[in-house]
Write a protein that holds these residues in place. Structure first.
Motif, mmCIF file in Angstrom:
data_model
loop_
_atom_site.group_PDB
_atom_site.id
_atom_site.type_symbol
_atom_site.label_atom_id
_atom_site.label_comp_id
_atom_site.label_asym_id
_atom_site.label_seq_id
_atom_site.Cartn_x
_atom_site.Cartn_y
_atom_site.Cartn_z
ATOM 1 N N ARG A 74 0.816 -1.212 0.000
ATOM 2 C CA ARG A 74 0.000 0.000 0.000
ATOM 3 C C ARG A 74 0.856 1.271 0.000
ATOM 4 N NH1 ARG A 74 -5.038 0.360 1.040
ATOM 5 N NH2 ARG A 74 -5.173 -1.770 1.789
ATOM 6 N N THR A 75 1.938 1.258 0.764
ATOM 7 C CA THR A 75 2.817 2.424 0.833
ATOM 8 C C THR A 75 3.433 2.720 -0.528
ATOM 9 O OG1 THR A 75 3.283 2.015 3.159
ATOM 10 C CG2 THR A 75 4.868 3.367 1.963
ATOM 11 N N ALA A 76 3.827 1.693 -1.246
ATOM 12 C CA ALA A 76 4.422 1.884 -2.573
ATOM 13 C C ALA A 76 3.433 2.532 -3.533
ATOM 14 C CB ALA A 76 4.918 0.553 -3.125
ATOM 15 N N VAL A 77 2.164 2.180 -3.419
ATOM 16 C CA VAL A 77 1.144 2.796 -4.276
ATOM 17 C C VAL A 77 1.018 4.283 -3.926
ATOM 18 C CG1 VAL A 77 -1.284 2.796 -4.963
ATOM 19 C CG2 VAL A 77 -0.131 0.632 -4.518
ATOM 20 N N ALA A 78 0.942 4.593 -2.630
ATOM 21 C CA ALA A 78 0.807 5.986 -2.189
ATOM 22 C C ALA A 78 1.996 6.818 -2.649
ATOM 23 C CB ALA A 78 0.661 6.043 -0.668
ATOM 24 N N ILE A 79 3.187 6.276 -2.507
ATOM 25 C CA ILE A 79 4.393 6.991 -2.929
ATOM 26 C C ILE A 79 4.380 7.232 -4.434
ATOM 27 C CG2 ILE A 79 6.899 6.750 -3.203
ATOM 28 C CD1 ILE A 79 6.910 5.470 -0.387
ATOM 29 N N ALA A 80 3.947 6.251 -5.197
ATOM 30 C CA ALA A 80 3.895 6.406 -6.656
ATOM 31 C C ALA A 80 2.944 7.527 -7.058
ATOM 32 C CB ALA A 80 3.489 5.093 -7.315
ATOM 33 N N VAL A 81 1.803 7.630 -6.387
ATOM 34 C CA VAL A 81 0.859 8.708 -6.707
ATOM 35 C C VAL A 81 1.462 10.055 -6.333
ATOM 36 C CG1 VAL A 81 -1.422 9.684 -6.229
ATOM 37 C CG2 VAL A 81 -1.169 7.220 -6.519
ATOM 38 N N THR A 105 -6.456 19.007 -4.535
ATOM 39 C CA THR A 105 -7.881 18.677 -4.453
ATOM 40 C C THR A 105 -8.169 17.268 -4.944
ATOM 41 O OG1 THR A 105 -8.340 19.671 -6.608
ATOM 42 C CG2 THR A 105 -8.595 21.072 -4.687
ATOM 43 N N GLU A 106 -7.414 16.809 -5.930
ATOM 44 C CA GLU A 106 -7.627 15.473 -6.479
ATOM 45 C C GLU A 106 -7.094 14.392 -5.539
ATOM 46 O OE1 GLU A 106 -9.207 13.079 -9.513
ATOM 47 O OE2 GLU A 106 -9.403 15.223 -9.132
ATOM 48 N N SER A 107 -6.033 14.683 -4.866
ATOM 49 C CA SER A 107 -5.395 13.693 -3.994
ATOM 50 C C SER A 107 -5.580 14.059 -2.528
ATOM 51 C CB SER A 107 -3.902 13.595 -4.329
ATOM 52 O OG SER A 107 -3.718 13.196 -5.660
ATOM 53 N N ALA A 108 -6.780 14.499 -2.197
ATOM 54 C CA ALA A 108 -7.041 14.976 -0.839
ATOM 55 C C ALA A 108 -6.754 13.927 0.220
ATOM 56 C CB ALA A 108 -8.485 15.451 -0.722
ATOM 57 N N ALA A 109 -6.855 12.655 -0.123
ATOM 58 C CA ALA A 109 -6.592 11.605 0.864
ATOM 59 C C ALA A 109 -5.170 11.659 1.372
ATOM 60 C CB ALA A 109 -6.870 10.233 0.249
ATOM 61 N N PHE A 110 -4.263 12.222 0.585
ATOM 62 C CA PHE A 110 -2.863 12.264 0.978
ATOM 63 C C PHE A 110 -2.567 13.395 1.957
ATOM 64 C CE2 PHE A 110 -2.865 10.150 -3.088
ATOM 65 C CZ PHE A 110 -2.180 9.002 -2.749
ATOM 66 N N LEU A 111 -3.493 14.318 2.091
ATOM 67 C CA LEU A 111 -3.213 15.470 2.933
ATOM 68 C C LEU A 111 -3.003 15.075 4.387
ATOM 69 C CD1 LEU A 111 -5.626 18.023 1.307
ATOM 70 C CD2 LEU A 111 -3.184 17.707 0.922
ATOM 71 N N GLY A 112 -3.786 14.124 4.872
ATOM 72 C CA GLY A 112 -3.576 13.639 6.235
ATOM 73 C C GLY A 112 -2.209 13.025 6.382
ATOM 74 N N LEU A 113 -1.776 12.311 5.373
ATOM 75 C CA LEU A 113 -0.456 11.695 5.380
ATOM 76 C C LEU A 113 0.634 12.765 5.392
ATOM 77 C CD1 LEU A 113 1.342 9.168 5.034
ATOM 78 C CD2 LEU A 113 1.012 9.412 2.581
ATOM 79 N N ALA A 129 8.113 10.093 5.041
ATOM 80 C CA ALA A 129 9.494 10.505 4.776
ATOM 81 C C ALA A 129 9.670 10.858 3.305
ATOM 82 C CB ALA A 129 10.465 9.395 5.177
ATOM 83 N N HIS A 130 9.094 10.040 2.440
ATOM 84 C CA HIS A 130 9.177 10.305 1.006
ATOM 85 C C HIS A 130 8.422 11.593 0.662
ATOM 86 C CE1 HIS A 130 10.587 8.556 -2.729
ATOM 87 N NE2 HIS A 130 9.537 9.099 -3.297
ATOM 88 N N ALA A 131 7.290 11.831 1.325
ATOM 89 C CA ALA A 131 6.503 13.037 1.072
ATOM 90 C C ALA A 131 7.297 14.292 1.413
ATOM 91 C CB ALA A 131 5.204 12.994 1.863
ATOM 92 N N LEU A 132 8.118 14.223 2.441
ATOM 93 C CA LEU A 132 8.933 15.381 2.814
ATOM 94 C C LEU A 132 9.956 15.702 1.728
ATOM 95 C CD1 LEU A 132 9.420 14.661 6.611
ATOM 96 C CD2 LEU A 132 7.880 16.331 5.542
ATOM 97 N N VAL A 133 10.550 14.668 1.124
ATOM 98 C CA VAL A 133 11.484 14.868 0.014
ATOM 99 C C VAL A 133 10.738 15.481 -1.170
ATOM 100 C CG1 VAL A 133 12.932 13.671 -1.686
ATOM 101 C CG2 VAL A 133 13.042 13.032 0.736
ATOM 102 N N LEU A 134 9.560 14.953 -1.456
ATOM 103 C CA LEU A 134 8.777 15.457 -2.577
ATOM 104 C C LEU A 134 8.344 16.899 -2.329
ATOM 105 C CD1 LEU A 134 6.646 12.284 -3.372
ATOM 106 C CD2 LEU A 134 8.640 13.145 -4.613
ATOM 107 N N SER A 135 8.045 17.236 -1.090
ATOM 108 C CA SER A 135 7.688 18.610 -0.744
ATOM 109 C C SER A 135 8.827 19.562 -1.101
ATOM 110 C CB SER A 135 7.354 18.688 0.747
ATOM 111 O OG SER A 135 7.075 20.005 1.118
#
Length: 196
Positions: free
Chosen positions: A65-72, A103-111, A125-131
């Motif tokens: 599941r994490t790999a899918v979230a990271i890919a998106v 707005t399209e990926s609102a589910a990720f905002l909590g993450l 951790a990956h989201a912080l790099v992407l940020s």
């Protein structure tokens, strides 16, 4: 009684690696749609069905599941970077692309706002790099003296807008995001994906 196998000429062709990239892209689009509606804990089988592939194909591309979230998340950031790198890129237009992804990926905002408590620490951790990549792409276009040009101003504004992006439908989330940018006194271009 066992069913006889279909003759070879009637079986669908197995294109294997030829369609791997297309399947992966379809899975990312499907995951974004499913997560926007049902959240990050939506069944992976729903993503596979939406993409038109079997669950085995999903697991070949994404082991969990994490790999899918990271890919998106990576695809969202890639599109923001592409919009920022376009020849005629304007800051407001790139904010429109970013806002579409928020707005399209609102589910990720909590993450993105969690502190690892959700059990998705690898994705966090990956989201912080992407940020950081998003900030870099936006800063290149930020006009000198813009109200968001303070060292923390840009990403604080993005965080504030992403915090406002809640609601049951994509339209409601988009309305709230645009209203949040307006309250911050920031012009945002059309809210749409990058089509480069």
């Amino acid at each position: 009684m066992a069913q006889p196998l279909e003759p070879a000429e009637r079986r669908p062709a197995n294109h294997g690696p030829k369609v791997a990239a297309r399947n992966r892209d379809a899975l990312i689009v499907a995951a974004r749609e499913i997560y926007a509606t049902h959240g990050l804990d939506a069944p992976l089988s729903a993503i596979a069905r939406r993409a038109g592939v079997g669950q085995g194909v999903l697991y070949r591309h994404f082991p969990d599941r994490t790999a899918v979230a990271i890919a998106v998340l990576e695809e969202n950031v890639r599109q923001v970077e592409q919009a920022a790198a376009a020849e005629d890129a304007a800051f407001a237009d790139v904010l429109g692309v970013l806002t579409w992804h928020l707005t399209e990926s609102a589910a990720f905002l909590g993450l993105l706002h969690a502190n690892g408590a959700t059990g998705h620490t690898e994705a966090l951790a990956h989201a912080l790099v992407l940020s950081g990549r998003v900030e870099s792409a936006l800063r290149r276009l930020l006009p000198e003296g813009h109200r968001l040009s303070a060292p923390d101003g840009l990403m604080l504004a993005v965080a504030m807008v992403s915090g406002a992006v809640g609601g049951p439908t994509r339209e409601v989330r988009e309305h709230r995001a645009v209203a949040a940018w307006r309250l911050l006194g920031v012009e945002v271009g059309p809210v749409r994906p990058f089509e480069g």
